[in-house]
Design an enzyme around this catalytic site. Sequence first.
Site, short mmCIF file in Angstrom:
data_model
loop_
_atom_site.label_atom_id
_atom_site.label_comp_id
_atom_site.label_asym_id
_atom_site.label_seq_id
_atom_site.Cartn_x
_atom_site.Cartn_y
_atom_site.Cartn_z
CB SER A 3 34.49 38.20 36.66
OG SER A 3 34.68 38.72 37.96
N GLY A 51 31.26 41.40 35.29
CA GLY A 51 30.64 42.70 35.49
C GLY A 51 29.18 42.65 35.86
CG ASN A 73 30.21 43.03 39.74
OD1 ASN A 73 31.33 43.53 39.81
ND2 ASN A 73 30.00 41.89 39.11
CG ASP A 85 45.01 40.40 39.42
OD1 ASP A 85 45.00 39.49 40.28
OD2 ASP A 85 44.21 40.44 38.47
CG HIS A 131 41.04 38.24 38.63
ND1 HIS A 131 41.71 39.40 38.38
CD2 HIS A 131 39.77 38.42 38.20
CE1 HIS A 131 40.89 40.28 37.82
NE2 HIS A 131 39.70 39.71 37.71
#
Length: 236
Positions: free
Chosen positions: A56, A93, A124, A205, A208
């Site tokens: 991502s 992901g 990840n 958030d 990101h």
Amino acid sequence: MAKGVWSIMLALFLAACGADVPADDAAGAGSDTNAAEVATVPVMGPERNILAFGDSLFAGYNVAKDASYPARLEAALRARGINAQVANAGISGDTSAAGLQRLKFTLDAQAEKPDLFILELGGNDLLRGLSPEQTRANLAAILTELKARGIPALVMGMRAPPNYGPEYQAQFDALYADLAREYGAALVPFWLEAIYQDPSLFQADRIHPTEDGIEELVAATIGEVSAALPPGEESD
């Protein structure tokens, strides 16, 4: 920055890599992003096809399509006069194993063999607590395939946060440089270095990167990307 803050920020950033967010379906054709701006930038030399392959952090979460790292990298390279086309093959992901699984399909889908493959995976794996040995084996298999196809690679390194323990941290942090050296790939030791200490470069958030954060990442790494591009063959 204090160790505790670093641990929290990198852990959050890694969590973003595995979030269930929409991913750009760009494993095939080259980038068509930022067309209006690119068209006004004078470029020269042969077209240089770059495949940005990652999770991502390349796919571009919650930013415009033309604001992802690959898109902004393309614009920055063209601003330097490099006739670059950057295909965004970032899938949110993806672990290193998932990347390996789709590698051959992605490479075969390219209209032209990439002049450079930018490899950005491993975050990840950290999030899921996979062993550094697994990550190393998967990334090694990716680099082996690239070498067999004669495709130069630039490895975007990651770091494990201290709370993973000193043994895990040492093994994980070393694998990117070890693999780059073993396979003759170029290396950015820690490609998030330019932004991880600055909360203003993250979205609301705090996970990101914002569009400004992505611009900072491009500015911090474009030198390595340019240096990793092999000399182009001028057409007659």
